[in-house]
Each structure stands twice: as structure tokens, then as C-alpha cells.
Design a protein around this motif. Structure first.
Motif, PDB file in Angstrom:
ATOM      1  N   VAL A  34      34.153  72.460 -47.057  1.00  0.00           N
ATOM      2  CA  VAL A  34      33.537  71.130 -46.979  1.00  0.00           C
ATOM      3  C   VAL A  34      32.024  71.291 -47.039  1.00  0.00           C
ATOM      4  O   VAL A  34      31.444  72.049 -46.255  1.00  0.00           O
ATOM      5  N   THR A  35      31.399  70.593 -47.970  1.00  0.00           N
ATOM      6  CA  THR A  35      29.940  70.629 -48.105  1.00  0.00           C
ATOM      7  C   THR A  35      29.364  69.225 -47.938  1.00  0.00           C
ATOM      8  O   THR A  35      30.075  68.227 -48.082  1.00  0.00           O
ATOM      9  N   LEU A  36      28.080  69.191 -47.638  1.00  0.00           N
ATOM     10  CA  LEU A  36      27.382  67.906 -47.491  1.00  0.00           C
ATOM     11  C   LEU A  36      26.708  67.553 -48.804  1.00  0.00           C
ATOM     12  O   LEU A  36      25.905  68.323 -49.337  1.00  0.00           O
ATOM     13  N   ASP A  37      27.038  66.366 -49.321  1.00  0.00           N
ATOM     14  CA  ASP A  37      26.453  65.916 -50.591  1.00  0.00           C
ATOM     15  C   ASP A  37      25.179  65.114 -50.366  1.00  0.00           C
ATOM     16  O   ASP A  37      24.179  65.304 -51.057  1.00  0.00           O
ATOM     17  N   SER A  38      25.193  64.224 -49.377  1.00  0.00           N
ATOM     18  CA  SER A  38      24.001  63.418 -49.090  1.00  0.00           C
ATOM     19  C   SER A  38      24.094  62.869 -47.673  1.00  0.00           C
ATOM     20  O   SER A  38      25.189  62.746 -47.116  1.00  0.00           O
ATOM     21  N   ILE A  39      22.931  62.522 -47.114  1.00  0.00           N
ATOM     22  CA  ILE A  39      22.895  61.933 -45.780  1.00  0.00           C
ATOM     23  C   ILE A  39      21.614  61.126 -45.605  1.00  0.00           C
ATOM     24  O   ILE A  39      20.567  61.456 -46.179  1.00  0.00           O
ATOM     25  N   GLN A  40      21.726  60.074 -44.835  1.00  0.00           N
ATOM     26  CA  GLN A  40      20.570  59.236 -44.486  1.00  0.00           C
ATOM     27  C   GLN A  40      20.735  58.796 -43.041  1.00  0.00           C
ATOM     28  O   GLN A  40      21.760  58.227 -42.677  1.00  0.00           O
ATOM     29  N   ILE A  41      19.755  59.093 -42.200  1.00  0.00           N
ATOM     30  CA  ILE A  41      19.805  58.666 -40.804  1.00  0.00           C
ATOM     31  C   ILE A  41      18.911  57.440 -40.635  1.00  0.00           C
ATOM     32  O   ILE A  41      17.879  57.299 -41.287  1.00  0.00           O
ATOM     33  N   PHE A  42      19.357  56.546 -39.742  1.00  0.00           N
ATOM     34  CA  PHE A  42      18.637  55.287 -39.549  1.00  0.00           C
ATOM     35  C   PHE A  42      17.822  55.263 -38.259  1.00  0.00           C
ATOM     36  O   PHE A  42      16.984  54.388 -38.064  1.00  0.00           O
ATOM     37  N   LYS A  43      18.085  56.203 -37.348  1.00  0.00           N
ATOM     38  CA  LYS A  43      17.356  56.240 -36.088  1.00  0.00           C
ATOM     39  C   LYS A  43      17.381  57.656 -35.541  1.00  0.00           C
ATOM     40  O   LYS A  43      18.155  58.498 -35.987  1.00  0.00           O
ATOM     41  N   THR A  44      16.522  57.924 -34.579  1.00  0.00           N
ATOM     42  CA  THR A  44      16.525  59.194 -33.859  1.00  0.00           C
ATOM     43  C   THR A  44      16.814  58.912 -32.392  1.00  0.00           C
ATOM     44  O   THR A  44      16.642  57.795 -31.911  1.00  0.00           O
ATOM     45  N   HIS A  45      17.268  59.973 -31.681  1.00  0.00           N
ATOM     46  CA  HIS A  45      17.650  59.810 -30.291  1.00  0.00           C
ATOM     47  C   HIS A  45      16.683  60.485 -29.320  1.00  0.00           C
ATOM     48  O   HIS A  45      16.758  60.278 -28.120  1.00  0.00           O
ATOM     49  N   GLY A  46      15.827  61.342 -29.864  1.00  0.00           N
ATOM     50  CA  GLY A  46      14.883  62.050 -28.995  1.00  0.00           C
ATOM     51  C   GLY A  46      13.773  61.130 -28.505  1.00  0.00           C
ATOM     52  O   GLY A  46      13.339  60.216 -29.207  1.00  0.00           O
ATOM     53  N   TRP A  47      13.281  61.385 -27.289  1.00  0.00           N
ATOM     54  CA  TRP A  47      12.232  60.554 -26.694  1.00  0.00           C
ATOM     55  C   TRP A  47      10.837  60.962 -27.167  1.00  0.00           C
ATOM     56  O   TRP A  47       9.951  60.131 -27.333  1.00  0.00           O
ATOM     57  N   PHE A  48      10.647  62.268 -27.364  1.00  0.00           N
ATOM     58  CA  PHE A  48       9.292  62.742 -27.644  1.00  0.00           C
ATOM     59  C   PHE A  48       9.159  63.400 -29.013  1.00  0.00           C
ATOM     60  O   PHE A  48       8.062  63.718 -29.423  1.00  0.00           O
ATOM     61  N   SER A  49      10.278  63.635 -29.703  1.00  0.00           N
ATOM     62  CA  SER A  49      10.220  64.331 -30.989  1.00  0.00           C
ATOM     63  C   SER A  49      10.213  63.337 -32.139  1.00  0.00           C
ATOM     64  O   SER A  49      11.112  62.516 -32.272  1.00  0.00           O
ATOM     65  N   SER A  50       9.170  63.424 -32.984  1.00  0.00           N
ATOM     66  CA  SER A  50       9.085  62.540 -34.138  1.00  0.00           C
ATOM     67  C   SER A  50       9.898  63.092 -35.307  1.00  0.00           C
ATOM     68  O   SER A  50      10.268  62.355 -36.209  1.00  0.00           O
ATOM     69  N   LYS A  51      10.140  64.421 -35.299  1.00  0.00           N
ATOM     70  CA  LYS A  51      10.943  65.055 -36.334  1.00  0.00           C
ATOM     71  C   LYS A  51      12.196  65.641 -35.684  1.00  0.00           C
ATOM     72  O   LYS A  51      12.139  66.709 -35.068  1.00  0.00           O
ATOM     73  N   PRO A  52      13.296  64.954 -35.787  1.00  0.00           N
ATOM     74  CA  PRO A  52      14.511  65.381 -35.079  1.00  0.00           C
ATOM     75  C   PRO A  52      15.138  66.643 -35.693  1.00  0.00           C
ATOM     76  O   PRO A  52      14.896  66.972 -36.853  1.00  0.00           O
ATOM     77  N   THR A  53      15.928  67.334 -34.892  1.00  0.00           N
ATOM     78  CA  THR A  53      16.743  68.463 -35.374  1.00  0.00           C
ATOM     79  C   THR A  53      18.184  67.988 -35.459  1.00  0.00           C
ATOM     80  O   THR A  53      18.886  67.899 -34.451  1.00  0.00           O
ATOM     81  N   VAL A  54      18.599  67.662 -36.662  1.00  0.00           N
ATOM     82  CA  VAL A  54      19.940  67.120 -36.890  1.00  0.00           C
ATOM     83  C   VAL A  54      20.863  68.269 -37.297  1.00  0.00           C
ATOM     84  O   VAL A  54      20.480  69.135 -38.096  1.00  0.00           O
ATOM     85  N   TYR A  55      22.066  68.272 -36.753  1.00  0.00           N
ATOM     86  CA  TYR A  55      23.011  69.323 -37.116  1.00  0.00           C
ATOM     87  C   TYR A  55      24.437  68.791 -37.145  1.00  0.00           C
ATOM     88  O   TYR A  55      24.763  67.773 -36.542  1.00  0.00           O
ATOM     89  N   PHE A  56      25.276  69.524 -37.868  1.00  0.00           N
ATOM     90  CA  PHE A  56      26.702  69.224 -37.986  1.00  0.00           C
ATOM     91  C   PHE A  56      27.462  70.319 -37.258  1.00  0.00           C
ATOM     92  O   PHE A  56      27.113  71.505 -37.340  1.00  0.00           O
ATOM     93  N   GLN A  57      28.550  69.935 -36.579  1.00  0.00           N
ATOM     94  CA  GLN A  57      29.335  70.934 -35.844  1.00  0.00           C
ATOM     95  C   GLN A  57      30.761  70.456 -35.654  1.00  0.00           C
ATOM     96  O   GLN A  57      30.999  69.273 -35.372  1.00  0.00           O
ATOM     97  N   CYS A  58      31.696  71.380 -35.816  1.00  0.00           N
ATOM     98  CA  CYS A  58      33.102  71.120 -35.501  1.00  0.00           C
ATOM     99  C   CYS A  58      33.451  71.829 -34.200  1.00  0.00           C
ATOM    100  O   CYS A  58      32.837  72.834 -33.838  1.00  0.00           O
ATOM    101  N   LYS A  59      34.440  71.317 -33.483  1.00  0.00           N
ATOM    102  CA  LYS A  59      34.820  71.855 -32.187  1.00  0.00           C
ATOM    103  C   LYS A  59      35.208  73.324 -32.299  1.00  0.00           C
ATOM    104  O   LYS A  59      36.033  73.701 -33.113  1.00  0.00           O
ATOM    105  N   GLY A  60      34.566  74.159 -31.461  1.00  0.00           N
ATOM    106  CA  GLY A  60      34.856  75.580 -31.448  1.00  0.00           C
ATOM    107  C   GLY A  60      34.126  76.382 -32.497  1.00  0.00           C
ATOM    108  O   GLY A  60      34.339  77.595 -32.594  1.00  0.00           O
ATOM    109  N   GLU A  61      33.266  75.752 -33.296  1.00  0.00           N
ATOM    110  CA  GLU A  61      32.532  76.449 -34.351  1.00  0.00           C
ATOM    111  C   GLU A  61      31.029  76.391 -34.088  1.00  0.00           C
ATOM    112  O   GLU A  61      30.553  75.626 -33.242  1.00  0.00           O
TER     113      GLU A  61
END
Length: 225
Positions: A34-61
């Protein structure tokens, strides 16, 4: 490259054992990337970081960081050849609990978490995941099986459980068990046939031996007379 048949397989018992061995690997168990073709985020969740660290993860990996995704409302496209690709692998028709997250200083925040299944992908091998006010992503899996006509999930909804019909993995397991039972029956029948043949040969030998003794006795009597 030519495939050499082990000499043991040429013997009847070896053939039976080899048959059981190769029957234990049904062609339905495949690994799809499985590969990622495209992505667009609409918001960030961090309080102080203007450039978020977004990642993908499956359980146990391990987590797969998306290094290019740093800004909101920007559509990022990928070729599937990046060093961090593929995101994960799907085996057969099994699903995985996966998600897209954002690293925070103390913990992590979740964009979305869902069951990723081979049946989510269309015949063309694409799957679009939309989470309202969070992100919009498209995944690719060209080798995924098209179980359930490749129906995609709607954003935010859990995958409906399939009703009616038997799961392909269960069918494959039943086929393997039936084949194993047939092969074992053939093996037991072959052993029984060999045992009966040995008994017949022994009985024939004893009969010949007894007939020989009777002939010698008759000859002895004639010489006496």
C-alpha cells in the motif's frame, strides 16, 4: 529458471508428502503493498508547532513519517517511489487497524483511525479516505484482491460487515483440509495394500514350502517300498 523435482517426489510416498506440502500454500494468500498517492490536511493539532510532523502507522508496526506534509490546505502528490514508501503491506483479505497521526511534544494526536482492508480498493487499485475537517488522502494498492467489488468506505463510517456468503479464507482452509484428508486416505490405503500384498506373498511362500515337504514325503515312501 528450470524447477528441479526432488527425487523423493518420484517415490509414491514421497509424492504424497510433496503433494501435502505444496497444497499447504493456497494461492489466495498474497502480499500487497500500500502506497500513498496524495494527501491534504486541513488543520493541525499541535499547540506550538507551525510545521506538524504527520505520520501513518498500522497497529503493531513502525510509524512512517510523511516528511513533505508541513502545511495545511496544500495537496501533496507522490509517485510511490519515495524512500518511506510503501506505507504497509496487506496479506490476503486480512484488514489492519491503521491511522494518520500528528506527533506532539508529549503525546500524539489522531487525524483518523480506521480498518484498512484490501476490499476498500477499486479495480484500478485506488482508495480515497476523507475525514471531514481533518484530511483527504488517496492510497494505491494495485495488487489488492477485489473482494466485495472493491467498495470504498464513506468518510468517517466504519466498514460494514459482510453478510451472507463464506469468507474466501475459510473456503481456502476447507479446501486444504479436504485435500489433506484425501491424501491421508490414499496414503493409508497404500499402506494397507502393501501389508495385504506381503501377507499374500508370505502365504504363497508357506504353501510352496508345505507342498515341497509333501512331495519329499511321497518320494521317501516310494523309495522305501
Amino acid at each position: 529458471m528450470s524447477i528441479r523435482i526432488p527425487p523423493a517426489c518420484l517415490d509414491f510416498r514421497g509424492f504424497i508428502l510433496c503433494f501435502i506440502f505444496f497444497s499447504s500454500f493456497p494461492g489466495t494468500i498474497l502480499t500487497q503493498q500500500v502506497t500513498l498517492d496524495s494527501i491534504q490536511i486541513f488543520k493541525t493539532h499541535g499547540w506550538f508547532s507551525s510545521k506538524p510532523t504527520v505520520y501513518f502507522q498500522c497497529k503493531g508496526e513502525n510509524k512512517t513519517v510523511l516528511p513533505d506534509v508541513k502545511s495545511t490546505n496544500v495537496s501533496y502528490s507522490f509517485k510511490g517511489e519515495e524512500s518511506w514508501q510503501p506505507l504497509t503491506e496487506l496479506k490476503g483479505t486480512k484488514c489492519k487497524r491503521c491511522g494518520i497521526y500528528e506527533d506532539d511534544t508529549l503525546t500524539y494526536d489522531t487525524f483518523d483511525e480506521w480498518e484498512l482492508c484490501p476490499s476498500d480498493f477499486t479495480a484500478e487499485g485506488s482508495y480515497k479516505r476523507i475525514k471531514e475537517k481533518e484530511f483527504n488522502a488517496t492510497f494505491l494498492c494495485h495488487g489488492c484482491s477485489q473482494v466485495g467489488a472493491g467498495s470504498n468506505k464513506e468518510s468517517g463510517n466504519d466498514k460494514e460487515k459482510e453478510k451472507g456468503g463464506m469468507h474466501p479464507a475459510i473456503v481456502a482452509l476447507i479446501v486444504v483440509i479436504v485435500l489433506g484428508a484425501v491424501v491421508m486416505g490414499l496414503l493409508v490405503g497404500y499402506q494397507y495394500w502393501r501389508k495385504k500384498k506381503r501377507q499374500q506373498e508370505q502365504a504363497r511362500f508357506l504353501k510352496l514350502f508345505e507342498d515341497g515337504d509333501e512331495i519329499e514325503d511321497e518320494l521317501g515312501l516310494e523309495n522305501t517300498l
